[in-house]
Design an enzyme around this catalytic site. Structure first.
Site, PDB file in Angstrom:
ATOM      1  N   SER A   1      73.039  39.705  48.541  1.00  0.00           N
ATOM      2  CA  SER A   1      73.036  41.085  47.064  1.00  0.00           C
ATOM      3  C   SER A   1      73.367  42.006  47.517  1.00  0.00           C
ATOM      4  CB  SER A   1      71.088  41.310  47.930  1.00  0.00           C
ATOM      5  OG  SER A   1      70.745  39.517  47.855  1.00  0.00           O
TER       6      SER A   1
ATOM      7  N   ALA B   1      78.403  35.859  50.845  1.00  0.00           N
ATOM      8  CA  ALA B   1      77.097  35.240  50.942  1.00  0.00           C
ATOM      9  C   ALA B   1      75.922  35.314  49.364  1.00  0.00           C
ATOM     10  CB  ALA B   1      75.673  36.238  51.863  1.00  0.00           C
ATOM     11  N   HIS B   2      75.565  34.772  49.246  1.00  0.00           N
ATOM     12  CA  HIS B   2      74.474  34.765  48.014  1.00  0.00           C
ATOM     13  C   HIS B   2      73.667  36.248  47.247  1.00  0.00           C
ATOM     14  CE1 HIS B   2      70.283  34.441  50.284  1.00  0.00           C
ATOM     15  NE2 HIS B   2      70.053  35.549  50.614  1.00  0.00           N
ATOM     16  N   ASN B   3      74.032  35.945  45.963  1.00  0.00           N
ATOM     17  CA  ASN B   3      74.034  36.935  45.560  1.00  0.00           C
ATOM     18  C   ASN B   3      74.491  38.246  45.290  1.00  0.00           C
ATOM     19  OD1 ASN B   3      71.577  35.808  44.438  1.00  0.00           O
ATOM     20  ND2 ASN B   3      69.814  36.777  46.570  1.00  0.00           N
TER      21      ASN B   3
ATOM     22  N   HIS C   1      67.934  27.798  46.616  1.00  0.00           N
ATOM     23  CA  HIS C   1      68.696  28.424  45.899  1.00  0.00           C
ATOM     24  C   HIS C   1      68.746  27.776  44.849  1.00  0.00           C
ATOM     25  CE1 HIS C   1      69.530  29.766  49.657  1.00  0.00           C
ATOM     26  NE2 HIS C   1      70.797  30.647  49.162  1.00  0.00           N
TER      27      HIS C   1
END
Length: 335
Positions: free
Chosen positions: A270, A250-252, A209
């Site tokens: 995402s 969460a990420h993105n 990350h």
């Protein structure tokens, strides 16, 4: 007391501050207001509000000196309660409450505690408060009128804007925080997301990350919520968005402006969410899903596909609300 009392105020002074330009009669200058209370509990020295008839069980119980009220409900007020007509009573009463009461935990003391740890190359603007046992690591910048509460850790090179409140026991790293942001206790921002890939074996390999989290101006993040940094791209929380307690982002993930996200929502990696989206408690959104503007997602919905703007969705799996209700009615008829 948990708040610092700022009153009393004359009724005309209150109206001038929260509804500039509002025309009232001369008697407003003679009415002293000592506080704010609910429609059924306010006394003859307090101000209240009424925006929905269902909030009022008994019109005869109203004793308030004045009431911020919509035009269609003013007839419910007794003659000795001054009506103050507005389309947005709840918004106005919030301003009145802020006028009367200040959270003593957010009061600025312009003090850097001797029990806080500040690393080298930390930049602080004026009127920054850092409470005992907070840790500010190398290269951090913090804007004026910002409060960092006890036991919070701000990671290296984080940028914190102006008029920000960060509660106790937070972990803030790999992120940029805008102005006028409220972060409640226990929030974690900027840690790695849950990202793993498989090689030719069964071993799960951690995906690196290198992105960050961008928290734009005027946002609020509820207690014990978690926002992961981006894996390659950034995770973004749009301006004016409000996030309840115990929310996982969460990420993105990219969340637009002025969204409202209720408690225990889970947003997978995402996901892209538009502006003015409302998400009910315990809803879950599948990874790589796109949600358009002005979408309303009912509590508990399991969103496993994308939806365009201006839709209301519910159910597991989530679908448009009319279809969801239709299928429910069929189920009831079969019973």
């Amino acid at each position: 007391m948990f708040s610092s009392y700022q009153g009393p105020y004359k009724l005309n002074d209150i109206v001038d501050k929260v509804l500039p330009g509002y025309e009232y009669d001369i008697t407003f200058h003679d009415i002293l207001i000592t506080g704010v209370d609910s429609i059924e509990n306010a006394n003859k020295n307090e101000v209240t509000y009424l925006s929905n008839k269902s909030y009022l069980n008994d019109p005869l119980s109203i004793n308030a000196a004045a009431c911020f009220v919509t035009d269609d409900l003013q007839h419910l007020l007794p003659t000795d309660t001054k009506p103050i007509i507005t389309n947005f009573p709840e918004s106005i009463i919030a301003d009145v409450i802020n006028l009367f009461y200040k959270d003593i935990n957010l009061t600025q003391t312009n003090n850097i505690s001797n029990l806080a740890y500040l690393d080298e190359d930390v930049y602080l603007e004026e009127s920054v408060t850092i409470n005992p046992s907070a840790v500010i690591k190398k290269g951090v910048s913090i804007g004026k009128n910002t409060l960092i509460d006890s036991n919070t850790v701000i990671g290296s090179n984080v940028s914190v804007g102006r008029n920000v409140s960060i509660g106790s026991n937070c972990s803030i790293k790999n992120c940029i925080i805008g102005d006028n942001v409220i972060i409640h206790p226990g929030v974690c921002i900027g840690q790695d997301g849950f990202g793993y890939v498989k090689n030719n074996k069964t071993y799960l390999k951690k995906f690196p990350h290198i992105g960050k989290v961008i928290v734009q101006n005027d946002t609020e993040i509820g207690a014990n919520s978690s926002i992961d940094r981006g894996s390659i791209n950034d995770t973004i929380i749009g301006q004016g968005t409000k996030i309840d307690n115990q929310v996982q982002i969460a990420h993105n993930v990219i969340i637009g402006e002025s969204c409202a996200i209720a408690g225990q929502v889970g947003i997978s990696g995402s996901v892209k969410i538009g502006n003015n989206v409302m998400i009910g408690g315990k809803a879950g959104i599948k990874q790589h899903t796109i949600i358009g503007d002005n979408v309303i997602i009912a509590a508990g919905a399991a969103v496993n596909r994308s939806f365009p703007s201006n839709k209301k969705i519910a159910g597991n799996p989530a679908q448009e609300i009319d279809l969801y209700h239709h299928e429910l009615s069929i189920c009831y008829l079969k019973k």
